[in-house]
Design a protein around this motif. Structure first.
Motif, PDB file in Angstrom:
ATOM      1  N   PHE A 108     -30.308  -3.040  55.866  1.00 22.81           N
ATOM      2  CA  PHE A 108     -28.982  -2.501  55.550  1.00 22.81           C
ATOM      3  C   PHE A 108     -27.906  -3.561  55.783  1.00 22.81           C
ATOM      4  O   PHE A 108     -26.979  -3.698  54.985  1.00 22.81           O
ATOM      5  N   ARG A 109     -28.040  -4.311  56.879  1.00 20.91           N
ATOM      6  CA  ARG A 109     -27.047  -5.360  57.163  1.00 20.91           C
ATOM      7  C   ARG A 109     -27.010  -6.379  56.030  1.00 20.91           C
ATOM      8  O   ARG A 109     -25.931  -6.828  55.617  1.00 20.91           O
ATOM      9  N   GLN A 110     -28.185  -6.745  55.526  1.00 17.66           N
ATOM     10  CA  GLN A 110     -28.214  -7.706  54.416  1.00 17.66           C
ATOM     11  C   GLN A 110     -27.564  -7.127  53.165  1.00 17.66           C
ATOM     12  O   GLN A 110     -26.881  -7.843  52.410  1.00 17.66           O
ATOM     13  N   ALA A 111     -27.760  -5.834  52.949  1.00 17.75           N
ATOM     14  CA  ALA A 111     -27.115  -5.191  51.794  1.00 17.75           C
ATOM     15  C   ALA A 111     -25.592  -5.229  51.957  1.00 17.75           C
ATOM     16  O   ALA A 111     -24.859  -5.460  50.982  1.00 17.75           O
ATOM     17  N   GLU A 112     -25.102  -5.018  53.168  1.00 13.90           N
ATOM     18  CA  GLU A 112     -23.656  -5.089  53.417  1.00 13.90           C
ATOM     19  C   GLU A 112     -23.126  -6.490  53.120  1.00 13.90           C
ATOM     20  O   GLU A 112     -22.070  -6.653  52.482  1.00 13.90           O
ATOM     21  N   VAL A 113     -23.833  -7.501  53.590  1.00 13.55           N
ATOM     22  CA  VAL A 113     -23.391  -8.882  53.368  1.00 13.55           C
ATOM     23  C   VAL A 113     -23.357  -9.197  51.875  1.00 13.55           C
ATOM     24  O   VAL A 113     -22.403  -9.801  51.367  1.00 13.55           O
ATOM     25  N   MET A 114     -24.383  -8.768  51.157  1.00 15.60           N
ATOM     26  CA  MET A 114     -24.435  -9.032  49.723  1.00 15.60           C
ATOM     27  C   MET A 114     -23.357  -8.261  48.973  1.00 15.60           C
ATOM     28  O   MET A 114     -22.775  -8.757  48.002  1.00 15.60           O
ATOM     29  N   GLU A 115     -23.053  -7.031  49.420  1.00 12.83           N
ATOM     30  CA  GLU A 115     -21.995  -6.265  48.755  1.00 12.83           C
ATOM     31  C   GLU A 115     -20.644  -6.957  48.943  1.00 12.83           C
ATOM     32  O   GLU A 115     -19.821  -7.000  48.021  1.00 12.83           O
ATOM     33  N   ALA A 116     -20.403  -7.510  50.127  1.00  9.08           N
ATOM     34  CA  ALA A 116     -19.166  -8.246  50.367  1.00  9.08           C
ATOM     35  C   ALA A 116     -19.069  -9.435  49.415  1.00  9.08           C
ATOM     36  O   ALA A 116     -18.003  -9.713  48.841  1.00  9.08           O
ATOM     37  N   GLN A 117     -20.173 -10.155  49.244  1.00  8.53           N
ATOM     38  CA  GLN A 117     -20.175 -11.285  48.319  1.00  8.53           C
ATOM     39  C   GLN A 117     -19.946 -10.814  46.886  1.00  8.53           C
ATOM     40  O   GLN A 117     -19.218 -11.452  46.115  1.00  8.53           O
ATOM     41  N   CYS A 118     -20.551  -9.697  46.544  1.00  3.06           N
ATOM     42  CA  CYS A 118     -20.425  -9.185  45.175  1.00  3.06           C
ATOM     43  C   CYS A 118     -18.983  -8.768  44.889  1.00  3.06           C
ATOM     44  O   CYS A 118     -18.472  -8.989  43.789  1.00  3.06           O
ATOM     45  N   LEU A 119     -18.314  -8.186  45.874  1.00  9.96           N
ATOM     46  CA  LEU A 119     -16.917  -7.796  45.695  1.00  9.96           C
ATOM     47  C   LEU A 119     -16.027  -9.019  45.474  1.00  9.96           C
ATOM     48  O   LEU A 119     -15.020  -8.958  44.761  1.00  9.96           O
ATOM     49  N   ARG A 120     -16.396 -10.133  46.064  1.00 10.56           N
ATOM     50  CA  ARG A 120     -15.650 -11.367  45.829  1.00 10.56           C
ATOM     51  C   ARG A 120     -15.814 -11.813  44.373  1.00 10.56           C
ATOM     52  O   ARG A 120     -14.846 -12.229  43.737  1.00 10.56           O
ATOM     53  N   HIS A 121     -17.036 -11.740  43.853  1.00  8.99           N
ATOM     54  CA  HIS A 121     -17.257 -12.063  42.438  1.00  8.99           C
ATOM     55  C   HIS A 121     -16.448 -11.119  41.548  1.00  8.99           C
ATOM     56  O   HIS A 121     -15.845 -11.548  40.558  1.00  8.99           O
ATOM     57  N   HIS A 122     -16.453  -9.840  41.899  1.00  8.98           N
ATOM     58  CA  HIS A 122     -15.737  -8.852  41.097  1.00  8.98           C
ATOM     59  C   HIS A 122     -14.245  -9.189  41.028  1.00  8.98           C
ATOM     60  O   HIS A 122     -13.638  -9.186  39.950  1.00  8.98           O
ATOM     61  N   GLY A 123     -13.648  -9.475  42.169  1.00  7.60           N
ATOM     62  CA  GLY A 123     -12.226  -9.799  42.186  1.00  7.60           C
ATOM     63  C   GLY A 123     -11.906 -11.044  41.383  1.00  7.60           C
ATOM     64  O   GLY A 123     -10.932 -11.074  40.611  1.00  7.60           O
ATOM     65  N   TYR A 124     -12.712 -12.066  41.548  1.00 10.01           N
ATOM     66  CA  TYR A 124     -12.482 -13.329  40.845  1.00 10.01           C
ATOM     67  C   TYR A 124     -12.577 -13.131  39.331  1.00 10.01           C
ATOM     68  O   TYR A 124     -11.708 -13.590  38.577  1.00 10.01           O
ATOM     69  N   LEU A 125     -13.616 -12.446  38.876  1.00 11.99           N
ATOM     70  CA  LEU A 125     -13.820 -12.276  37.441  1.00 11.99           C
ATOM     71  C   LEU A 125     -12.806 -11.314  36.827  1.00 11.99           C
ATOM     72  O   LEU A 125     -12.398 -11.479  35.677  1.00 11.99           O
ATOM     73  N   HIS A 126     -12.404 -10.302  37.591  1.00 13.90           N
ATOM     74  CA  HIS A 126     -11.373  -9.388  37.108  1.00 13.90           C
ATOM     75  C   HIS A 126     -10.089 -10.168  36.820  1.00 13.90           C
ATOM     76  O   HIS A 126      -9.425  -9.965  35.790  1.00 13.90           O
ATOM     77  N   LEU A 127      -9.766 -11.082  37.709  1.00 14.95           N
ATOM     78  CA  LEU A 127      -8.580 -11.906  37.532  1.00 14.95           C
ATOM     79  C   LEU A 127      -8.717 -12.812  36.300  1.00 14.95           C
ATOM     80  O   LEU A 127      -7.790 -12.926  35.486  1.00 14.95           O
ATOM     81  N   GLN A 128      -9.865 -13.474  36.139  1.00 21.91           N
ATOM     82  CA  GLN A 128     -10.056 -14.377  34.996  1.00 21.91           C
ATOM     83  C   GLN A 128      -9.989 -13.605  33.688  1.00 21.91           C
ATOM     84  O   GLN A 128      -9.394 -14.077  32.703  1.00 21.91           O
TER      85      GLN A 128
END
Length: 611
Positions: A69-89
């Motif tokens: 579960f902890r690894q899933a949390e870490v990966m979700e945080a990383q994924c949200l960063r991708h989401h924000g960056y691409l939404h902006l682009q």
């Protein structure tokens, strides 16, 4: 949407009065997104690596549930960063489909990561200590797993319905782009009554305002037949999909996803309907003032302009920042500091332009764990509503910042849209109130107080009529009583009259079913704004009656993420369980008190003050 306050009010008001609109040209900003990824290639590489990590986690054996579960949390945080960056682009260049396509992939990746985390919670023993902070998420995961009687059927229905709904939404946009809006030639300028609708509503020339108002509705009406086909087709597909999946009518499914039910929504709508007279009384206040200030037989289009001789100032970005920050002083220095940092042009956390270009005409926050919040604004026009939009989105961004401060799980950062919207709408109400409080000229005070009252009308009455209209369209389509544009016009007129509008006096309003974009692009979402608005107005009231208690409650809920049912979080915010009809009455009581204040300002203006 927004917030604020200032020092040396008189001096600043004088300064603002001379800021030319053209001065905005130098204030286009490009956010520094390198805090998210160094460049597009780095984002792509990290995204590919994240996909591989997820595959490895899903197929790995022997990992303890807590660690999985902890690894899933870490990966979700990383994924949200991708989401924000691409939404902006994607928003910076709406013509370039590559960032949008990558964003779709990221949304799927984030969804798979979240499902992985929920699966771990479902399988965890009920007494697992590590899972205790995620009780609400676990309960939802268990409910979702138990709900589908036929998962394959659900997937098949989604596979057919989702592309069809997307096609209907695109078709609406294509049809509206072919609408024929009358053109107006006046004073050496050519006006388009569709594109220039808002600007025309602010023109001192009454005949120009009237032509703009009527021209807009004439343009919409030019496409009413194909629009009716699109809306009714969309409704049939969406409703059939909901029923096939065992969730009942589509509106009821939407209410369930909000944590509400149809009886609760119906009783709330009825409570608003009982106050329709309050809306009509407010409209009469505006029309009487227009008549007393020299307009013969005033109409709706005569209520959208400031008093004669008063021109609302254009805020610089620095002034917008200061005003927004001053409006939220009651939330404490830490909140204000975060807000000032976000809105400080020197920090390069805002991405905005003063000309449209290829930019999306959207506005949104960019948020991710362990990354600075940013704002995207497609185009800042410099008027009040444009700045209110910035304040609203800043409220969303500060919500993300506070969840980071509260160490909210990345898997619990997204929750009930109506609760999320309530925080942002509360910010915009505070922003308008701050402008009202700091104004000195009675014409300025009336202008900003009216904007605050108009906002409340939108949150309480417009949101109710939209929710009722959408529900009624689904009911009519299911009953076979709707089949033409005329049917939709008649139904819309009935709904508008119930909530204080006058379709018999302004028959063009019956065409407003065409203008409800979200009915096409995000079916059954509009009702979220009703509950968001009801709560936001009450937050605005409570922060004045109990500032210290409110601050503690508000920041606590703001920082925890969505780790409880929305009703429980609302109960903490209000200090009691929500009684929606009682909340309607409380909100409208405040609305009526403020309308009396506006009348008093009108009396001063009519006696010549501020001239």
């Amino acid at each position: 949407m927004q917030t604020r306050r200032m020092l040396a009010t008189t001096a600043i008001a004088a300064l603002l009065a001379v800021v030319p609109f053209s001065g905005l040209r130098a204030e286009s900003l490009r956010a520094d997104d390198r805090a998210y990824f160094a460049n597009a290639a780095a984002e792509q590489s990290a995204r590919d690596a994240l996909g591989r990590q997820l595959e490895a986690l899903q197929h790995a054996a022997g990992i303890a549930p807590a660690e999985r579960f902890r690894q899933a949390e870490v990966m979700e945080a990383q994924c949200l960063r991708h989401h924000g960056y691409l939404h902006l682009q994607a928003a910076r260049n709406a013509r370039d489909h590559r960032p949008a396509q990558a964003l779709d992939q990221v949304m799927g990746l984030c969804s798979r990561i979240a499902r992985t985390g929920r699966a771990v919670l479902r399988e965890a023993p009920a007494d697992a200590a590590w899972a205790a902070p995620y009780g609400f998420l676990r309960a939802r995961a268990l409910k979702d797993a138990a709900a589908p009687a036929n998962a394959e059927l659900d997937e098949a229905v989604d596979a057919l319905a989702d592309p069809a709904l997307d096609s209907f939404a695109r078709l609406r946009g294509q049809i509206l782009r072919t609408a024929v809006y009358p053109q107006i030639e006046r004073g050496g300028r050519r006006w388009d009554t569709g594109r220039d609708r808002q600007a025309l509503a602010q023109q001192p020339d009454r005949t120009l305002r009237e032509a703009g108002w009527k021209g807009y509705w004439q343009g919409l009406q030019s496409r009413r037949e194909p629009m009716a086909s699109v809306l009714l087709g969309l409704v049939q597909v969406n409703d059939a999909a909901a029923r096939l999946q065992g969730e009942g009518p589509a509106p009821a499914r939407g209410y369930q996803h909000m944590g509400l039910d149809a009886p609760t929504v119906d009783v709330t709508l009825l409570a608003i309907e009982h106050h329709a007279g309050d809306r009509r009384a407010y409209q009469d206040i505006l029309l009487r003032h227009a008549a007393r200030t020299g307009i013969d037989s005033p109409q709706l289009w005569d209520t959208t302009v400031p008093d004669a001789g008063y021109t609302p100032p254009v805020l610089t970005l620095a002034q917008l920042r200061d005003t927004a920050a001053d409006a939220m002083q009651h939330l404490g220095p830490a909140y204000v500091a975060e807000l000032r940092a976000l809105l400080d042009p020197g920090n390069r956390r805002m991405d905005l332009a003063t000309e449209r270009g290829e930019r999306s005409q959207d506005a949104f926050p960019v948020n991710a764990p362990d990354a600075p919040a940013m704002l995207f604004v497609g185009m800042r026009s410099g008027d009040l509503e444009s700045d209110v939009e910035i304040a609203h989105e800043a409220g969303h961004a500060l919500h993300g910042e506070w969840m980071q401060r509260g160490h909210a799980s990345p898997l619990q950062r997204n929750g009930s849209p109506w609760l999320t919207e309530a925080f942002a709408i509360y910010s915009e109400l505070r922003f308008r109130d701050q402008l009202y409080q700091q104004a000195q000229d009675p014409r300025a005070k009336a202008y900003y107080l009216k904007s605050l009252l108009d906002d409340m009308v939108m949150q309480l009455f417009t949101s109710s009529e939209e929710a009722q209209l959408e529900q009624s369209i689904y009911q009519g389509a299911a009953a076979g009583t709707l089949g033409t544009a005329d049917d939709l016009d008649a139904l819309t007129g009935q709904v508008l009259a119930r909530f204080g509008q006058q379709p018999e006096r302004y028959p063009q309003l019956r065409n407003s079913w065409m203008a409800k974009r979200l009915m096409y692009e995000d079916p059954n979402y509009l009702v979220n704004y009703l509950y968001a608005g009801l709560l936001a107005v009450q937050l605005y009231v409570q922060d004045q009656h109990d500032p210290e208690g409110f601050r503690q409650r508000y920041l606590a809920v703001l920082g925890e993420g969505f780790d409880r049912a929305p009703q429980a979080q609302v109960a903490q915010l209000l200090g009691r369980a929500p009684d929606w009809p009682a909340l309607v009455d409380a909100d409208l009581k405040v609305f009526n008190q403020m309308a009396v204040q506006l009348q008093a300002l009108h009396a001063r203006i009519e006696q010549g003050e501020g001239a």
